[in-house]
Design a protein around this motif. Sequence first.
Motif, PDB file in Angstrom:
ATOM      1  N   UNK A 124      -4.184  14.043  27.581  1.00 45.09           N
ATOM      2  CA  UNK A 124      -4.372  13.538  28.940  1.00 45.09           C
ATOM      3  C   UNK A 124      -5.684  12.744  29.019  1.00 45.09           C
ATOM      4  N   UNK A 125      -5.605  11.536  29.580  1.00 45.85           N
ATOM      5  CA  UNK A 125      -6.799  10.708  29.754  1.00 45.85           C
ATOM      6  C   UNK A 125      -6.953  10.380  31.231  1.00 45.85           C
ATOM      7  N   UNK A 126      -8.190  10.131  31.652  1.00 44.57           N
ATOM      8  CA  UNK A 126      -8.477   9.893  33.065  1.00 44.57           C
ATOM      9  C   UNK A 126      -9.154   8.542  33.276  1.00 44.57           C
ATOM     10  N   UNK A 127      -8.924   7.998  34.436  1.00 43.02           N
ATOM     11  CA  UNK A 127      -9.591   6.763  34.855  1.00 43.02           C
ATOM     12  C   UNK A 127      -9.776   6.819  36.363  1.00 43.02           C
ATOM     13  N   UNK A 128     -10.874   6.263  36.834  1.00 46.95           N
ATOM     14  CA  UNK A 128     -11.171   6.227  38.270  1.00 46.95           C
ATOM     15  C   UNK A 128     -11.215   4.786  38.732  1.00 46.95           C
ATOM     16  N   UNK A 129     -10.421   4.471  39.731  1.00 47.74           N
ATOM     17  CA  UNK A 129     -10.417   3.114  40.268  1.00 47.74           C
ATOM     18  C   UNK A 129     -11.686   2.878  41.083  1.00 47.74           C
ATOM     19  N   UNK A 130     -12.233   1.673  41.034  1.00 51.66           N
ATOM     20  CA  UNK A 130     -13.434   1.391  41.832  1.00 51.66           C
ATOM     21  C   UNK A 130     -13.087   1.225  43.301  1.00 51.66           C
ATOM     22  N   UNK A 131     -14.104   1.168  44.134  1.00 50.38           N
ATOM     23  CA  UNK A 131     -13.902   0.945  45.567  1.00 50.38           C
ATOM     24  C   UNK A 131     -13.366  -0.462  45.788  1.00 50.38           C
ATOM     25  N   UNK A 132     -12.567  -0.609  46.814  1.00 51.56           N
ATOM     26  CA  UNK A 132     -12.041  -1.936  47.144  1.00 51.56           C
ATOM     27  C   UNK A 132     -13.147  -2.788  47.751  1.00 51.56           C
ATOM     28  N   UNK A 133     -13.010  -4.065  47.567  1.00 52.97           N
ATOM     29  CA  UNK A 133     -13.991  -5.011  48.112  1.00 52.97           C
ATOM     30  C   UNK A 133     -13.332  -5.796  49.241  1.00 52.97           C
ATOM     31  N   UNK A 134     -13.784  -5.564  50.443  1.00 51.40           N
ATOM     32  CA  UNK A 134     -13.170  -6.208  51.609  1.00 51.40           C
ATOM     33  C   UNK A 134     -13.440  -7.707  51.600  1.00 51.40           C
ATOM     34  N   UNK A 141     -12.826  -5.987  41.252  1.00 49.51           N
ATOM     35  CA  UNK A 141     -12.092  -4.887  41.882  1.00 49.51           C
ATOM     36  C   UNK A 141     -11.035  -5.362  42.857  1.00 49.51           C
ATOM     37  N   UNK A 142     -11.179  -6.584  43.362  1.00 47.22           N
ATOM     38  CA  UNK A 142     -10.199  -7.139  44.301  1.00 47.22           C
ATOM     39  C   UNK A 142      -9.090  -7.899  43.588  1.00 47.22           C
ATOM     40  N   UNK A 143      -9.035  -7.800  42.275  1.00 51.96           N
ATOM     41  CA  UNK A 143      -8.026  -8.472  41.447  1.00 51.96           C
ATOM     42  C   UNK A 143      -8.208  -9.983  41.382  1.00 51.96           C
ATOM     43  N   UNK A 144      -9.401 -10.461  41.689  1.00 48.69           N
ATOM     44  CA  UNK A 144      -9.698 -11.872  41.437  1.00 48.69           C
ATOM     45  C   UNK A 144      -9.960 -12.045  39.944  1.00 48.69           C
ATOM     46  N   UNK A 195       6.474  12.027  17.497  1.00 48.13           N
ATOM     47  CA  UNK A 195       5.149  12.616  17.631  1.00 48.13           C
ATOM     48  C   UNK A 195       4.530  12.203  18.963  1.00 48.13           C
ATOM     49  N   UNK A 196       3.518  12.935  19.389  1.00 54.50           N
ATOM     50  CA  UNK A 196       2.786  12.559  20.601  1.00 54.50           C
ATOM     51  C   UNK A 196       1.972  11.305  20.318  1.00 54.50           C
ATOM     52  N   UNK A 197       2.052  10.284  21.156  1.00 54.26           N
ATOM     53  CA  UNK A 197       1.237   9.078  20.941  1.00 54.26           C
ATOM     54  C   UNK A 197      -0.240   9.425  20.890  1.00 54.26           C
ATOM     55  N   UNK A 198      -0.959   8.840  19.952  1.00 56.91           N
ATOM     56  CA  UNK A 198      -2.386   9.086  19.785  1.00 56.91           C
ATOM     57  C   UNK A 198      -3.179   7.882  20.271  1.00 56.91           C
ATOM     58  N   UNK A 199      -4.490   8.069  20.356  1.00 58.44           N
ATOM     59  CA  UNK A 199      -5.352   6.956  20.737  1.00 58.44           C
ATOM     60  C   UNK A 199      -5.124   6.456  22.143  1.00 58.44           C
ATOM     61  N   UNK A 200      -4.699   7.334  23.054  1.00 58.77           N
ATOM     62  CA  UNK A 200      -4.415   6.898  24.422  1.00 58.77           C
ATOM     63  C   UNK A 200      -5.732   6.652  25.170  1.00 58.77           C
ATOM     64  N   UNK A 201      -5.820   5.525  25.838  1.00 59.42           N
ATOM     65  CA  UNK A 201      -6.982   5.203  26.662  1.00 59.42           C
ATOM     66  C   UNK A 201      -6.503   4.727  28.028  1.00 59.42           C
ATOM     67  N   UNK A 202      -7.335   4.893  29.029  1.00 58.44           N
ATOM     68  CA  UNK A 202      -7.044   4.421  30.379  1.00 58.44           C
ATOM     69  C   UNK A 202      -8.316   3.822  30.964  1.00 58.44           C
ATOM     70  N   UNK A 203      -8.228   2.612  31.459  1.00 65.77           N
ATOM     71  CA  UNK A 203      -9.384   1.924  32.039  1.00 65.77           C
ATOM     72  C   UNK A 203      -8.951   1.226  33.315  1.00 65.77           C
ATOM     73  N   UNK A 204      -9.733   1.391  34.369  1.00 62.83           N
ATOM     74  CA  UNK A 204      -9.413   0.735  35.632  1.00 62.83           C
ATOM     75  C   UNK A 204      -9.472  -0.778  35.452  1.00 62.83           C
ATOM     76  N   UNK A 205      -8.421  -1.465  35.875  1.00 61.54           N
ATOM     77  CA  UNK A 205      -8.403  -2.915  35.828  1.00 61.54           C
ATOM     78  C   UNK A 205      -8.858  -3.538  37.125  1.00 61.54           C
ATOM     79  N   UNK A 206      -8.672  -2.803  38.205  1.00 63.16           N
ATOM     80  CA  UNK A 206      -9.100  -3.237  39.527  1.00 63.16           C
ATOM     81  C   UNK A 206      -9.107  -2.012  40.434  1.00 63.16           C
ATOM     82  N   UNK A 207      -9.287  -2.215  41.725  1.00 60.11           N
ATOM     83  CA  UNK A 207      -9.305  -1.090  42.653  1.00 60.11           C
ATOM     84  C   UNK A 207      -7.930  -0.454  42.810  1.00 60.11           C
ATOM     85  N   UNK A 208      -6.891  -1.139  42.375  1.00 64.81           N
ATOM     86  CA  UNK A 208      -5.527  -0.632  42.566  1.00 64.81           C
ATOM     87  C   UNK A 208      -4.712  -0.598  41.278  1.00 64.81           C
TER      88      UNK A 208
END
Length: 335
Positions: free
Chosen positions: A116-126, A203-206, A36-49
Amino acid sequence: MRRVPLRAVVVCGALLVVVSCGWGGQDTDGGGRLPTAPAGVTAAAGSATSVHVMWNRASGEPAIAQYEVYRGTTKVREVPGAQHMVDVTRLKPSTSYAFTVRARDADGRLGPPSERVRATTPASAAADDQPPSRPERPRGKAAGSRAAQLSWGTSTDDRGVASYDLYQGTTKIHSVDGGQTATVVTGLRPGTRYSFTVRARDAADNVSTASEAVRITTAAGSDDGEGTGAGTAPTGFRATTHRADGAYYLDLSWIPPNAGMIDGVITEYQIQLDGQPATSLVWGGTPPRDKATYSFYVGREAGVTQRVRIRAKLPDGTWGGFSAERTVTTGAARP
């Protein structure tokens, strides 16, 4: 018992109703069914990348051997069938991505793609090398025999918290958005003691230091067989039928799960008839918090008996426990 064939998409005010009878995998020439098609799919940005993708276990015979994760039409990860989450890395900051998941069984047959689920990565932090503060005041409790509810205090960061990572012992098991400070961990074993900690990520993976450990023991036995505790199930569930214009309708009412511990509002439910998913309800406006009701068409024939139950999609995208099951018969007198 008889299943009523249903297939429609109906919009009623702010409530979107999705009805389907094709939830089982299609028969194949070799016998058996596709996964079957997997259900309950979620996507969340963990960092900028990076984006954390999670899904519920798919069913299949033979058993699921692996899952394939796609970014758009490109397969980016494969994981074993026992794993239901993955971090997709090497992404671009400030970019929207779409993900789907497919299950492959032990015979090599690939099932259909998930929603189909969507997620947007945040801006990178220099030049950001400062980790977020440690999550404080973690709390938790068992939700039946196979799930736990966890919450924690908000972390601070000079550029903002992008996500929270949950660990079981030393193993990362889940991530949620930086604006969410609670979740439900599912797929646990009955009568087992667990230790959970939380780390904040920017967002910088710290990554922050780990919170204090929350120790939880799940209840003995098995409460619903679906990997999720009864503490997340709708309560006060009632089911009756009525007849109008020569057709029969199923009338449901229930009290939504307490979202206070899971930090969010319940907007989606799944209704099962005779043990099979039949209808998904999605509130587009403000969903009810105290009592919910819904009525839907089930056919024109009297004397059709069906078993019905309902479950909620929790704010982190996982399914909660099932309500009590009710049996109803079209044309029967109300109790």
